[in-house]
Design a protein around this motif. Structure first.
Motif, mmCIF file in Angstrom:
data_model
loop_
_atom_site.group_PDB
_atom_site.id
_atom_site.type_symbol
_atom_site.label_atom_id
_atom_site.label_comp_id
_atom_site.label_asym_id
_atom_site.label_seq_id
_atom_site.Cartn_x
_atom_site.Cartn_y
_atom_site.Cartn_z
ATOM 1 N N MET A 27 1.724 11.082 6.658
ATOM 2 C CA MET A 27 1.858 9.674 7.015
ATOM 3 C C MET A 27 2.602 9.537 8.344
ATOM 4 O O MET A 27 2.237 8.712 9.190
ATOM 5 C CB MET A 27 2.595 8.910 5.916
ATOM 6 N N GLN A 63 0.827 -1.200 0.000
ATOM 7 C CA GLN A 63 0.000 0.000 0.000
ATOM 8 C C GLN A 63 0.868 1.260 0.000
ATOM 9 O O GLN A 63 0.560 2.226 -0.691
ATOM 10 C CB GLN A 63 -0.932 0.004 1.206
ATOM 11 N N LEU A 64 1.943 1.243 0.762
ATOM 12 C CA LEU A 64 2.856 2.387 0.768
ATOM 13 C C LEU A 64 3.525 2.547 -0.588
ATOM 14 O O LEU A 64 3.683 3.666 -1.087
ATOM 15 C CB LEU A 64 3.915 2.219 1.854
ATOM 16 N N SER A 95 2.372 1.580 -3.536
ATOM 17 C CA SER A 95 1.417 2.070 -4.522
ATOM 18 C C SER A 95 1.071 3.538 -4.283
ATOM 19 O O SER A 95 0.788 4.276 -5.220
ATOM 20 C CB SER A 95 0.151 1.212 -4.521
ATOM 21 N N LEU A 96 1.098 3.969 -3.017
ATOM 22 C CA LEU A 96 0.808 5.363 -2.697
ATOM 23 C C LEU A 96 1.858 6.301 -3.290
ATOM 24 O O LEU A 96 1.538 7.360 -3.822
ATOM 25 C CB LEU A 96 0.745 5.555 -1.181
ATOM 26 N N ASN A 156 2.776 14.582 1.834
ATOM 27 C CA ASN A 156 2.235 13.232 2.024
ATOM 28 C C ASN A 156 3.041 12.450 3.052
ATOM 29 O O ASN A 156 2.468 11.732 3.879
ATOM 30 C CB ASN A 156 2.196 12.474 0.705
#
Length: 170
Positions: free
Chosen positions: A164, A4-5, A7-8, A160
């Motif tokens: 996070m 997920q990280l 792809s972010l 971002n």
């Protein structure tokens, strides 16, 4: 979690790579403003981003073409060079052993090679006796615009990461 990280940040990583490649092309145009028969090159950021995001797993080995559309030689060792029609050099990586890793995915060269193969020749705004199509004002304007977009992308990435980190604080 790591997927997920990844792809972010994949989009922003790709955008920075494409912006960097475009900056190199624009700098080359400015540097060659007085070179006879030099043809100014540029890439379409939107088209290159679409290609880079859609072809995340494209291999770099055989079948790569130069910016002039000239096929790159596949013989001659792990790194082959061939002069294209416009006088530029095209490079490609070849696997000479089945134990070599493939150059695919979001590695350092994948997006850059795609961006370089998408390079188009800019048409001259006014004729030149020596055949050079570089217009210094246009190139400096495009260079500055691209640099501002690059800095904005970095600022967004920093924001971002900060968000996070804030979310992960206990």
């Amino acid at each position: 979690m790591m997927n997920q990280l990844d792809s972010l940040f994949n989009f922003q990583q790709t955008a920075l790579r494409v912006r960097g490649q475009r900056q190199e092309l624009l700098a080359a145009n400015i540097a060659n403003a007085d070179t006879p028969n030099y043809k100014a090159r540029d890439i379409s950021f939107a088209d290159t981003m679409k290609n880079a995001m859609g072809e995340a797993g494209t291999a770099l080995a055989s079948g790569v073409t130069s910016a002039a559309g000239v096929a790159v030689a596949s013989a001659g060792g792990p790194l082959s060079l061939m002069t294209g029609a416009a006088g530029g050099l095209a490079t490609t990586l070849l696997k000479t052993s089945p134990f070599h890793l493939s150059a695919t995915g979001s590695g350092a060269g994948s997006d850059l090679t795609n961006a370089n193969s998408d390079a188009l020749y800019r048409t001259g705004t006014q004729g030149s006796v020596d055949g050079n199509t570089v217009d210094g004002d246009v190139e400096r304007n495009q260079f500055t615009d691209n640099a501002l977009h690059y800095e904005a992308s970095l600022a967004l990435l920093r924001a971002n990461i900060k968000d996070m980190n804030t979310a992960l604080q206990p």
